[in-house]
Design a protein around this motif. Structure first.
Motif, PDB file in Angstrom:
ATOM      1  N   SER B  14       0.864  -1.191   0.000  1.00  0.00           N
ATOM      2  CA  SER B  14       0.000   0.000   0.000  1.00  0.00           C
ATOM      3  C   SER B  14       0.891   1.228   0.000  1.00  0.00           C
ATOM      4  CB  SER B  14      -0.891   0.038   1.248  1.00  0.00           C
ATOM      5  OG  SER B  14      -1.805  -1.030   1.224  1.00  0.00           O
ATOM      6  N   ILE B  15       0.640   2.124  -0.946  1.00  0.00           N
ATOM      7  CA  ILE B  15       1.448   3.333  -1.017  1.00  0.00           C
ATOM      8  C   ILE B  15       0.543   4.559  -1.096  1.00  0.00           C
ATOM      9  CG2 ILE B  15       3.091   4.637  -2.440  1.00  0.00           C
ATOM     10  CD1 ILE B  15       4.385   2.031  -3.194  1.00  0.00           C
ATOM     11  N   ASN B  16       0.805   5.537  -0.246  1.00  0.00           N
ATOM     12  CA  ASN B  16       0.081   6.807  -0.271  1.00  0.00           C
ATOM     13  C   ASN B  16       1.001   7.912  -0.767  1.00  0.00           C
ATOM     14  OD1 ASN B  16      -2.036   5.481   0.873  1.00  0.00           O
ATOM     15  ND2 ASN B  16      -1.784   6.375   2.920  1.00  0.00           N
ATOM     16  N   PHE B  17       0.395   8.926  -1.338  1.00  0.00           N
ATOM     17  CA  PHE B  17       1.153  10.124  -1.687  1.00  0.00           C
ATOM     18  C   PHE B  17       0.569  11.297  -0.918  1.00  0.00           C
ATOM     19  CE2 PHE B  17       2.230   7.395  -5.170  1.00  0.00           C
ATOM     20  CZ  PHE B  17       3.529   7.743  -5.481  1.00  0.00           C
ATOM     21  N   LYS B  18       1.437  12.029  -0.254  1.00  0.00           N
ATOM     22  CA  LYS B  18       0.957  13.227   0.444  1.00  0.00           C
ATOM     23  C   LYS B  18       0.975  14.382  -0.534  1.00  0.00           C
ATOM     24  CE  LYS B  18       1.320  11.848   5.025  1.00  0.00           C
ATOM     25  NZ  LYS B  18       2.310  10.754   5.135  1.00  0.00           N
ATOM     26  N   THR B  19      -0.172  14.959  -0.795  1.00  0.00           N
ATOM     27  CA  THR B  19      -0.240  16.105  -1.692  1.00  0.00           C
ATOM     28  C   THR B  19      -0.913  17.253  -0.976  1.00  0.00           C
ATOM     29  OG1 THR B  19      -2.448  15.686  -2.586  1.00  0.00           O
ATOM     30  CG2 THR B  19      -0.633  14.482  -3.597  1.00  0.00           C
ATOM     31  N   TYR B  20      -0.886  18.429  -1.609  1.00  0.00           N
ATOM     32  CA  TYR B  20      -1.506  19.591  -0.955  1.00  0.00           C
ATOM     33  C   TYR B  20      -3.012  19.380  -0.766  1.00  0.00           C
ATOM     34  CZ  TYR B  20      -3.360  20.948  -5.493  1.00  0.00           C
ATOM     35  OH  TYR B  20      -4.045  20.952  -6.676  1.00  0.00           O
ATOM     36  N   ALA B  21      -3.589  18.510  -1.617  1.00  0.00           N
ATOM     37  CA  ALA B  21      -5.039  18.308  -1.529  1.00  0.00           C
ATOM     38  C   ALA B  21      -5.409  17.227  -0.519  1.00  0.00           C
ATOM     39  CB  ALA B  21      -5.587  17.943  -2.907  1.00  0.00           C
ATOM     40  N   GLY B  22      -4.419  16.503  -0.027  1.00  0.00           N
ATOM     41  CA  GLY B  22      -4.712  15.425   0.902  1.00  0.00           C
ATOM     42  C   GLY B  22      -3.878  14.203   0.572  1.00  0.00           C
ATOM     43  N   THR B  23      -4.230  13.071   1.146  1.00  0.00           N
ATOM     44  CA  THR B  23      -3.458  11.850   0.931  1.00  0.00           C
ATOM     45  C   THR B  23      -4.094  11.002  -0.177  1.00  0.00           C
ATOM     46  OG1 THR B  23      -2.815  11.875   3.224  1.00  0.00           O
ATOM     47  CG2 THR B  23      -2.507   9.815   2.039  1.00  0.00           C
ATOM     48  N   VAL B  24      -3.334  10.785  -1.240  1.00  0.00           N
ATOM     49  CA  VAL B  24      -3.826   9.958  -2.338  1.00  0.00           C
ATOM     50  C   VAL B  24      -3.436   8.515  -2.077  1.00  0.00           C
ATOM     51  CG1 VAL B  24      -3.675   9.496  -4.811  1.00  0.00           C
ATOM     52  CG2 VAL B  24      -3.590  11.849  -3.978  1.00  0.00           C
ATOM     53  N   GLN B  25      -4.420   7.632  -2.029  1.00  0.00           N
ATOM     54  CA  GLN B  25      -4.122   6.217  -1.800  1.00  0.00           C
ATOM     55  C   GLN B  25      -3.886   5.537  -3.149  1.00  0.00           C
ATOM     56  OE1 GLN B  25      -6.948   4.417   0.926  1.00  0.00           O
ATOM     57  NE2 GLN B  25      -7.416   6.415   1.800  1.00  0.00           N
ATOM     58  N   TYR B 232      -7.426  -1.589 -11.057  1.00  0.00           N
ATOM     59  CA  TYR B 232      -8.419  -0.521 -11.067  1.00  0.00           C
ATOM     60  C   TYR B 232      -8.363   0.215  -9.733  1.00  0.00           C
ATOM     61  CZ  TYR B 232     -12.650   2.106 -11.778  1.00  0.00           C
ATOM     62  OH  TYR B 232     -13.524   3.141 -11.934  1.00  0.00           O
ATOM     63  N   ALA B 233      -8.250   1.512  -9.801  1.00  0.00           N
ATOM     64  CA  ALA B 233      -8.270   2.363  -8.604  1.00  0.00           C
ATOM     65  C   ALA B 233      -7.335   1.851  -7.508  1.00  0.00           C
ATOM     66  CB  ALA B 233      -9.692   2.500  -8.075  1.00  0.00           C
ATOM     67  N   GLY B 234      -6.099   1.529  -7.890  1.00  0.00           N
ATOM     68  CA  GLY B 234      -5.092   1.166  -6.906  1.00  0.00           C
ATOM     69  C   GLY B 234      -5.160  -0.265  -6.410  1.00  0.00           C
ATOM     70  N   LYS B 235      -6.005  -1.073  -7.034  1.00  0.00           N
ATOM     71  CA  LYS B 235      -6.111  -2.473  -6.625  1.00  0.00           C
ATOM     72  C   LYS B 235      -6.006  -3.385  -7.832  1.00  0.00           C
ATOM     73  CE  LYS B 235      -8.874  -2.530  -2.439  1.00  0.00           C
ATOM     74  NZ  LYS B 235      -7.972  -3.473  -1.757  1.00  0.00           N
ATOM     75  N   ILE B 236      -5.529  -4.622  -7.588  1.00  0.00           N
ATOM     76  CA  ILE B 236      -5.648  -5.633  -8.633  1.00  0.00           C
ATOM     77  C   ILE B 236      -7.047  -6.220  -8.504  1.00  0.00           C
ATOM     78  CG2 ILE B 236      -4.836  -7.888  -9.417  1.00  0.00           C
ATOM     79  CD1 ILE B 236      -2.037  -7.094  -8.553  1.00  0.00           C
ATOM     80  N   VAL B 237      -7.815  -6.213  -9.590  1.00  0.00           N
ATOM     81  CA  VAL B 237      -9.180  -6.729  -9.502  1.00  0.00           C
ATOM     82  C   VAL B 237      -9.309  -8.126 -10.100  1.00  0.00           C
ATOM     83  CG1 VAL B 237     -10.276  -4.461  -9.403  1.00  0.00           C
ATOM     84  CG2 VAL B 237      -9.895  -5.546 -11.631  1.00  0.00           C
ATOM     85  N   GLU B 238      -8.366  -8.478 -10.977  1.00  0.00           N
ATOM     86  CA  GLU B 238      -8.415  -9.817 -11.561  1.00  0.00           C
ATOM     87  C   GLU B 238      -7.032 -10.177 -12.080  1.00  0.00           C
ATOM     88  OE1 GLU B 238     -11.507 -10.367 -14.465  1.00  0.00           O
ATOM     89  OE2 GLU B 238     -11.107 -12.510 -14.641  1.00  0.00           O
ATOM     90  N   PRO B 278     -12.992   7.048 -13.341  1.00  0.00           N
ATOM     91  CA  PRO B 278     -12.479   6.362 -12.145  1.00  0.00           C
ATOM     92  C   PRO B 278     -12.654   7.208 -10.886  1.00  0.00           C
ATOM     93  CG  PRO B 278     -10.878   6.280 -13.930  1.00  0.00           C
ATOM     94  CD  PRO B 278     -11.959   7.210 -14.370  1.00  0.00           C
ATOM     95  N   PRO B 279     -12.741   6.574  -9.714  1.00  0.00           N
ATOM     96  CA  PRO B 279     -12.969   7.318  -8.474  1.00  0.00           C
ATOM     97  C   PRO B 279     -11.747   8.127  -8.061  1.00  0.00           C
ATOM     98  CG  PRO B 279     -12.532   5.032  -7.984  1.00  0.00           C
ATOM     99  CD  PRO B 279     -12.603   5.131  -9.478  1.00  0.00           C
ATOM    100  N   ASP B 280     -11.996   9.083  -7.201  1.00  0.00           N
ATOM    101  CA  ASP B 280     -10.956   9.933  -6.667  1.00  0.00           C
ATOM    102  C   ASP B 280     -10.234   9.179  -5.554  1.00  0.00           C
ATOM    103  OD1 ASP B 280      -9.415  11.891  -5.705  1.00  0.00           O
ATOM    104  OD2 ASP B 280     -11.027  13.323  -5.303  1.00  0.00           O
ATOM    105  N   LEU B 281      -8.937   8.958  -5.731  1.00  0.00           N
ATOM    106  CA  LEU B 281      -8.216   8.161  -4.740  1.00  0.00           C
ATOM    107  C   LEU B 281      -7.815   8.965  -3.499  1.00  0.00           C
ATOM    108  CD1 LEU B 281      -6.146   5.749  -6.974  1.00  0.00           C
ATOM    109  CD2 LEU B 281      -8.270   5.329  -5.761  1.00  0.00           C
ATOM    110  N   LEU B 282      -8.206  10.242  -3.458  1.00  0.00           N
ATOM    111  CA  LEU B 282      -8.056  10.995  -2.222  1.00  0.00           C
ATOM    112  C   LEU B 282      -9.026  10.432  -1.195  1.00  0.00           C
ATOM    113  CD1 LEU B 282      -7.932  14.678  -3.473  1.00  0.00           C
ATOM    114  CD2 LEU B 282      -6.175  13.547  -2.116  1.00  0.00           C
ATOM    115  N   ASP B 283     -10.133   9.919  -1.697  1.00  0.00           N
ATOM    116  CA  ASP B 283     -11.169   9.400  -0.818  1.00  0.00           C
ATOM    117  C   ASP B 283     -11.855   8.227  -1.515  1.00  0.00           C
ATOM    118  OD1 ASP B 283     -13.000   9.073   1.176  1.00  0.00           O
ATOM    119  OD2 ASP B 283     -14.343  10.650   0.433  1.00  0.00           O
ATOM    120  N   PRO B 284     -11.160   7.087  -1.588  1.00  0.00           N
ATOM    121  CA  PRO B 284     -11.716   5.961  -2.339  1.00  0.00           C
ATOM    122  C   PRO B 284     -13.018   5.476  -1.709  1.00  0.00           C
ATOM    123  CG  PRO B 284      -9.504   5.458  -1.486  1.00  0.00           C
ATOM    124  CD  PRO B 284      -9.904   6.766  -0.931  1.00  0.00           C
ATOM    125  N   PRO B 285     -13.965   5.064  -2.536  1.00  0.00           N
ATOM    126  CA  PRO B 285     -15.250   4.623  -2.011  1.00  0.00           C
ATOM    127  C   PRO B 285     -15.104   3.332  -1.205  1.00  0.00           C
ATOM    128  CG  PRO B 285     -15.066   4.132  -4.349  1.00  0.00           C
ATOM    129  CD  PRO B 285     -13.867   4.943  -3.996  1.00  0.00           C
TER     130      PRO B 285
END
Lengths: 313, 348
Positions: B14-25, B232-238, B278-285
């Motif tokens: 799991s890797i996050n990026f700290k940005t000015y807008a928040g933490t991107v997962q 997809y969205a930071g995950k392996i789905v298949e 695709p969803p916003d990874l600042l706040d993944p659903p």
């Protein structure tokens, strides 16, 4: 679908577009090409980088003065438009959608001003309320909503930006749209959305498209007819299905053999056909010859029979 | 294939990026293996985490990257624990990478022979003469014609396809165990692309390297990959073998990807497309990140993240549709066609 009897909206006759004419580094970007586009059809233009696709598109929208030949749009030679009014009308009739949705939108302008620029220049809006209403309608047409009007380009994804670019092109009610690699910068799932939008708009607004691309599967899907360009020359023109079923020119065959197909079994059996471009400069006189109805190949006199045999084999 | 040993094991990364807008997962708990000599393709849209994944394998993530969890096991050590000095020993020798744009990955002011020789001098300590001799060999191997004369040319004197061959020569000159190819042919024309892909396959067998191939072009995947992981969205789905993913896909996102790419036989009036973005990874659903764009989504998809369901020993998919309690759904028509074709050839 293409109406075969539809009138020609665009005739390109022996178009030559050279750069640095007469100098040592003269480039013959487009070298004597001829083709027609009928009203309501999508004409696809394919070829590798440097083949002259984009230059052809730019010449058609009269961004260059042709070195030779004619471009006739709705019966008028675009190089000989006399009045300012004719020129303005022509510039509204032909619009371009560009490849890079990041570079083609001014980052300092609001979306509504980007879209309305053509409306302002051509005085197409009665007043501010009308201008806003037109922008709103355009946004809706391309699948965005009116809340997007007051935002800036950086707030949008690549696919949404391309929709803004399409809305801008539609604002001046064009008849003919040059789409120069409109989806190559987009993700696969978004590409399909934009292509569907373009097809839908074509039906609703009776648009004619010149679709320039290097993705041959997408070009086949969207085009009625396709022209294959190489080294500034038009090598083959045919209906989309015909071109893929019976490619005649060696270059077309080579190009088609290289298209990656999302089917592992097919890929395991793929054989790449090499193309030897040196035959093009063997000094023989070649021109586009109609080998079968609506199927043209650039051929020398002594090659015509060979292509006819090829078609029947 | 299944019995080959793992050369690389990524676990719960799991890797996050700290940005000015928040933490991107950017990457959310992914695990996968790379086997010796195989090509693993990672496909997905931009922002799905493909490049972040490979950059962490190279130890090249930006300074605002924060490894929240996980390990990358290579050669008996965890790459994530190595310091910069140890990492630079790895890079260009045991793990090498080729990038999308051959013009920006070559040094415009250095002769190409020198650029190919450099990794040999750095990692193997070869003398300049020996390194240049080997560089020449390598340039011949990747198909640079008149290599003897051209070894002293600069990158601008080559075409895009030739430049990418030079990049490949640099990457492979130390016979790396892992080659990461991040969209290596996206900037090239199809005819040149076909030749570069062929070259990569040929060299892979010659030097027995494992390849992680990142691309969004499913046609290229079909031709290159032994196994495929769909992100997809930071995950392996298949993930599964190339045949399993193309002929028996289970995740609706994989269906959507395959459907939205026309083949030369496609003539439907409307191209099947994935709606939305695709969803916003600042706040993944919560739950399955694809649910909002998925017409097959179940109620549970928005509540709970689906686990991996086993389809075969080599094929897993993270979708609730594979749960016993899920309703049976029929995939889109083009996917059904793929499955039918596959079943037919399997029997025949």
């Amino acid at each position: 679908m293409l109406d075969k009897d539809a009138p020609k909206i665009l005739e390109v006759k022996n178009l030559k577009q050279y750069f640095n004419v007469g100098r040592k580094d003269e480039v013959r970007a487009v070298d004597d090409i001829t083709f027609n586009v009928h009203e309501g059809e999508t004409f696809g233009l394919v070829g590798e980088s440097g083949s002259g696709k984009t230059t052809t598109g730019r010449a058609i929208s009269h961004l260059y003065e042709p070195t030779g030949g004619e471009i006739i749009f709705e019966g008028k030679d675009v190089s000989k438009l006399k009045t300012k009014k004719d020129e303005k009308e022509f510039r509204s009739d032909i619009q371009t959608i560009f490849q890079d949705p990041y570079a083609s939108l001014n980052p300092r302008m609001k979306v509504k001003d980007i879209i309305a620029e053509g409306i302002d220049i051509n005085n197409l809006a009665k007043d501010k309320a009308d201008r806003d209403a037109q922008v709103e309608e355009l946004l809706e047409t391309v699948g965005l909503n009116k809340e997007h009007a007051n935002r800036y380009p950086h707030e949008f994804s690549g696919g949404q930006r391309q929709r803004i670019g399409i809305a801008r092109a539609l604002a001046v009610k064009p008849k003919f749209i040059i789409a120069d690699e409109p989806i190559s910068a987009l993700d696969v799932s978004i590409q399909a959305q934009v292509v569907n939008l373009l097809k839908d708009l074509q039906k609703k607004r009776k648009l004619t498209y010149l679709f320039i691309a290097h993705d041959l599967s997408m070009v086949k899907y969207i085009s009625d007819r396709i022209g294959v360009m190489h080294y500034g020359r038009m090598l083959e023109i045919a209906d989309a299905d015909e071109l893929y079923a019976h490619p005649l020119h060696d270059y077309t065959r080579s190009l088609l053999s290289a298209v990656p197909v999302p089917d592992p079994e097919f890929e395991r059996q793929r054989e790449i056909v090499d193309y030897d471009a040196s035959v093009e400069s063997d000094g023989k006189q070649r021109k586009l010859v109609e080998i079968a109805p609506n199927h043209y190949v650039r051929a020398a006199d002594d090659e015509i029979q060979m292509y006819k045999d090829r078609l029947n084999s | 294939m299944e019995n080959k040993e793992n050369i690389l094991e990524v676990r719960n990364l799991s890797i996050n990026f700290k940005t000015y807008a928040g933490t991107v997962q950017a990457i959310r708990d992914i695990s996968f293996d790379l086997k010796k000599g195989e090509t693993l393709a990672i496909v997905g849209e931009s922002g799905s985490g493909k490049s972040v994944t490979t950059r962490s394998i190279m130890g090249l993530n930006a300074t605002n990257a924060d490894v929240v969890d996980g390990s990358i096991e290579f050669d008996g050590q965890d790459i994530l624990q190595l310091d910069e000095k140890e990492l630079s020993k790895l890079r260009g020798s045991k793990i090498a990478e080729i990038f999308q744009d051959p013009m920006t990955s070559l040094d415009p002011t250095m002769k190409i022979g020198r650029q190919v020789a450099e990794p040999l001098m750095i990692h193997q300590g070869l003398s300049k003469e020996k390194a240049m001799a080997k560089a020449l060999e390598m340039l011949k191997l990747v198909g640079i014609t008149n290599a003897e004369e051209r070894i002293n040319d600069y990158p601008y004197q080559f075409s895009g396809g030739m430049r990418q061959r030079i990049v490949i020569a640099i990457a492979l000159v130390n016979y790396p165990e892992i080659l990461i190819a991040d969209e290596p042919t996206t900037a090239l024309d199809v005819t040149i692309q076909a030749k570069i892909l062929e070259l990569m396959k040929e060299l892979q067998t010659k030097i027995n390297t494992s390849i992680i191939f990142i691309t969004h072009d499913l046609g290229v995947v079909a031709g290159m990959a032994d196994r495929v992981a769909v992100m997809y969205a930071g995950k392996i789905v298949e993930y599964g073998t190339v045949d399993e993913i193309f002929y028996n896909p289970k995740h609706p996102y994989t269906w959507g990807l395959l459907g939205s790419m026309p083949t030369l036989d496609t003539n439907e009036d409307v191209l099947p497309s994935i709606p939305g973005t695709p969803p916003d990874l600042l706040d993944p659903p919560a739950g399955d990140a694809f649910a909002a764009r998925n017409k097959y989504a179940l109620k549970i998809d928005t509540i709970e993240q689906p686990p991996f369901f086993k389809v075969s020993d080599t094929h897993y998919a993270a979708t609730w549709l594979l749960d016993d309690r899920a309703p049976k759904v029929t995939p889109p028509a083009d996917i059904v066609k793929r499955q039918e074709h596959f079943n037919k050839t399997k029997q025949g």
